[in-house]
Design an enzyme around this catalytic site. Structure first.
Site, PDB file in Angstrom:
ATOM      1  N   ASP A 197     -28.959   9.343  -9.892  1.00 10.44           N
ATOM      2  CA  ASP A 197     -28.094   9.877 -10.944  1.00 10.44           C
ATOM      3  C   ASP A 197     -28.840  10.780 -11.916  1.00 10.44           C
ATOM      4  O   ASP A 197     -30.071  10.812 -11.939  1.00 10.44           O
ATOM      5  CB  ASP A 197     -27.410   8.722 -11.705  1.00 10.44           C
ATOM      6  CG  ASP A 197     -28.356   7.547 -11.964  1.00 10.44           C
ATOM      7  OD1 ASP A 197     -29.585   7.743 -11.964  1.00 10.44           O
ATOM      8  OD2 ASP A 197     -27.857   6.431 -12.165  1.00 10.44           O
ATOM      9  N   GLU A 204     -19.938   2.797 -13.102  1.00 10.93           N
ATOM     10  CA  GLU A 204     -19.490   1.917 -14.168  1.00 10.93           C
ATOM     11  C   GLU A 204     -18.312   1.060 -13.691  1.00 10.93           C
ATOM     12  O   GLU A 204     -17.736   1.326 -12.630  1.00 10.93           O
ATOM     13  CB  GLU A 204     -19.070   2.782 -15.368  1.00 10.93           C
ATOM     14  CG  GLU A 204     -20.208   3.644 -15.937  1.00 10.93           C
ATOM     15  CD  GLU A 204     -21.262   2.830 -16.699  1.00 10.93           C
ATOM     16  OE1 GLU A 204     -21.650   1.751 -16.231  1.00 10.93           O
ATOM     17  OE2 GLU A 204     -21.702   3.292 -17.752  1.00 10.93           O
ATOM     18  N   HIS A 249     -23.413  -2.195 -13.285  1.00 12.25           N
ATOM     19  CA  HIS A 249     -23.419  -0.943 -12.508  1.00 12.25           C
ATOM     20  C   HIS A 249     -24.641  -0.818 -11.609  1.00 12.25           C
ATOM     21  O   HIS A 249     -25.705  -1.348 -11.900  1.00 12.25           O
ATOM     22  CB  HIS A 249     -23.279   0.294 -13.418  1.00 12.25           C
ATOM     23  CG  HIS A 249     -24.440   0.588 -14.309  1.00 12.25           C
ATOM     24  ND1 HIS A 249     -24.296   1.134 -15.569  1.00 12.25           N
ATOM     25  CD2 HIS A 249     -25.780   0.431 -14.143  1.00 12.25           C
ATOM     26  CE1 HIS A 249     -25.486   1.296 -16.113  1.00 12.25           C
ATOM     27  NE2 HIS A 249     -26.406   0.879 -15.285  1.00 12.25           N
ATOM     28  N   ASP A 268     -23.722  -4.029 -17.466  1.00  7.41           N
ATOM     29  CA  ASP A 268     -22.299  -4.101 -17.111  1.00  7.41           C
ATOM     30  C   ASP A 268     -22.107  -4.211 -15.594  1.00  7.41           C
ATOM     31  O   ASP A 268     -20.989  -4.097 -15.097  1.00  7.41           O
ATOM     32  CB  ASP A 268     -21.534  -2.883 -17.667  1.00  7.41           C
ATOM     33  CG  ASP A 268     -22.023  -1.561 -17.079  1.00  7.41           C
ATOM     34  OD1 ASP A 268     -22.934  -1.568 -16.217  1.00  7.41           O
ATOM     35  OD2 ASP A 268     -21.492  -0.506 -17.479  1.00  7.41           O
TER      36      ASP A 268
HETATM   37  C1  F6R Z   1     -30.596   4.632 -13.282  1.00  7.53           C
HETATM   38  C2  F6R Z   1     -29.802   3.617 -12.613  1.00  7.53           C
HETATM   39  C3  F6R Z   1     -29.253   2.456 -13.382  1.00  7.53           C
HETATM   40  C4  F6R Z   1     -30.364   1.506 -13.830  1.00  7.53           C
HETATM   41  C5  F6R Z   1     -29.778   0.298 -14.577  1.00  7.53           C
HETATM   42  C6  F6R Z   1     -30.852  -0.655 -15.072  1.00  7.53           C
HETATM   43  O1  F6R Z   1     -31.056   5.597 -12.360  1.00  7.53           O
HETATM   44  O2  F6R Z   1     -29.586   3.747 -11.452  1.00  7.53           O
HETATM   45  O3  F6R Z   1     -28.328   1.800 -12.579  1.00  7.53           O
HETATM   46  O4  F6R Z   1     -31.084   1.064 -12.704  1.00  7.53           O
HETATM   47  O5  F6R Z   1     -29.035   0.750 -15.666  1.00  7.53           O
HETATM   48  O6  F6R Z   1     -31.614  -0.043 -16.066  1.00  7.53           O
HETATM   49  P1  F6R Z   1     -32.838  -0.808 -16.765  1.00  7.53           P
HETATM   50  O7  F6R Z   1     -33.854  -1.041 -15.727  1.00  7.53           O
HETATM   51  O8  F6R Z   1     -33.306   0.137 -17.836  1.00  7.53           O
HETATM   52  O9  F6R Z   1     -32.280  -2.083 -17.302  1.00  7.53           O
END
Ligand code: F6R
Length: 262
Positions: free
Chosen positions: A67, A143, A138, A136
């Site tokens: 992303d 989302e 994701h 959440d």
């Molecule tokens: C970002 C992504 C997100 C993160 C997730 C966890 O490229 O794919 O799904 O992996 O938000 O983020 P952290 O590790 O910062 O808790």
């Protein structure tokens, strides 16, 4: 799906790096799906160390990031382009022509998303997709209520996700872009292997929902239950609310596949 519990976040990240390294050594031209976020920082640090000290080479790998925020230039400190350069790419030997990250500055975002899907296909699909999980639920920026068959597309981010990303935007969630391009849940599910890494107690509740709860678009990580080869690496803190902890520990201690990693 298999769940592997490690004592600490550091050990979990090291195991993730070792799993990735093994796949890269077996197949040097691996197509790797990559994630960003705090959890991945230690994983990339270990991979960079393996590159430096053990000659682990990514020279023939192709990479596809999950992303990117919409509206940020690649050198913006909050962009995922910048994150990947700082945490991984500048420490290893991946040729820049092998790196793919959605272009959140594209004039035609729909065309950019379609081209991204086409590029993944042209590389033969993703062999190993690295994933984190948002609070959440994701994966990527899928989302809650993202269709479980969704493809790479624009997505509006929840205030919770924008808060989670506020540190690189002056600590203000309102400064975090409201939209992103993300691979879809369907795109992710087509990867040959998924490796989800989750650490810390703030992930414990959502992880239990994703792994042991119903498959639902409300928690898009739960779609991984449908994946034929998904490995979930977690530390004790994130595993706290899992019902199957004892079984998961037994798997790591006894299954031959994990012997080289014990
Ligand atoms: C970002 C992504 C997100 C993160 C997730 C966890 O490229 O794919 O799904 O992996 O938000 O983020 P952290 O590790 O910062 O808790």
């Amino acid at each position: 799906m298999e769940v592997i519990i490690q004592e600490t976040a550091e050990k979990t990240a090291l195991l993730a790096a070792r799993v990735i390294a093994r796949e890269v050594r077996v197949r040097p031209n691996l197509t790797l799906g990559l994630a960003t976020g705090r959890t991945m920082e230690a994983v990339y640090r270990h991979l960079a160390t393996m590159h430096r000290n053990e000659g682990l080479s990514f020279a023939r790998c192709q990479t596809f990031n999950l992303d990117e925020f919409i509206g940020l230039p690649p050198d913006h400190p909050g962009s995922y382009h910048r994150y990947m350069t700082d945490h991984f790419f500048r420490h290893v030997d991946i040729p820049s022509s092998h790196i793919h990250i959605p272009n959140g500055m594209a004039a035609d975002l729909a065309a950019e998303c379609a081209a991204y899907e086409a590029a993944i296909k042209a590389c033969g699909g993703i062999d190993l997709q690295l994933l984190g999980i948002g609070r959440d639920g994701h994966i990527g920026f899928n989302e809650p209520l993202s269709a479980l068959q969704s493809r790479t597309r624009e997505k509006a981010l929840t205030p919770a996700t924008r808060r989670q990303n506020a540190s690189l935007f002056g600590g203000r969630w309102e400064n975090v872009p409201a939209r992103a391009i993300t691979m879809g849940v369907g795109t992710i599910l087509e990867s040959r292997r998924c490796l989800l890494v989750a650490t810390g107690e703030e992930k414990a509740f959502i992880l239990s929902q994703a792994l042991e709860g119903p498959i639902t678009a409300w928690v898009t990580a739960s779609a991984l239950q449908l994946h034929p080869r998904c490995t979930v690496l977690v530390d004790e803190a994130a595993a706290e609310q899992l019902k199957g902890k004892d079984y998961y520990r037994w798997i790591f201690e006894n299954e031959p596949e994990w012997a080289p990693f014990r």
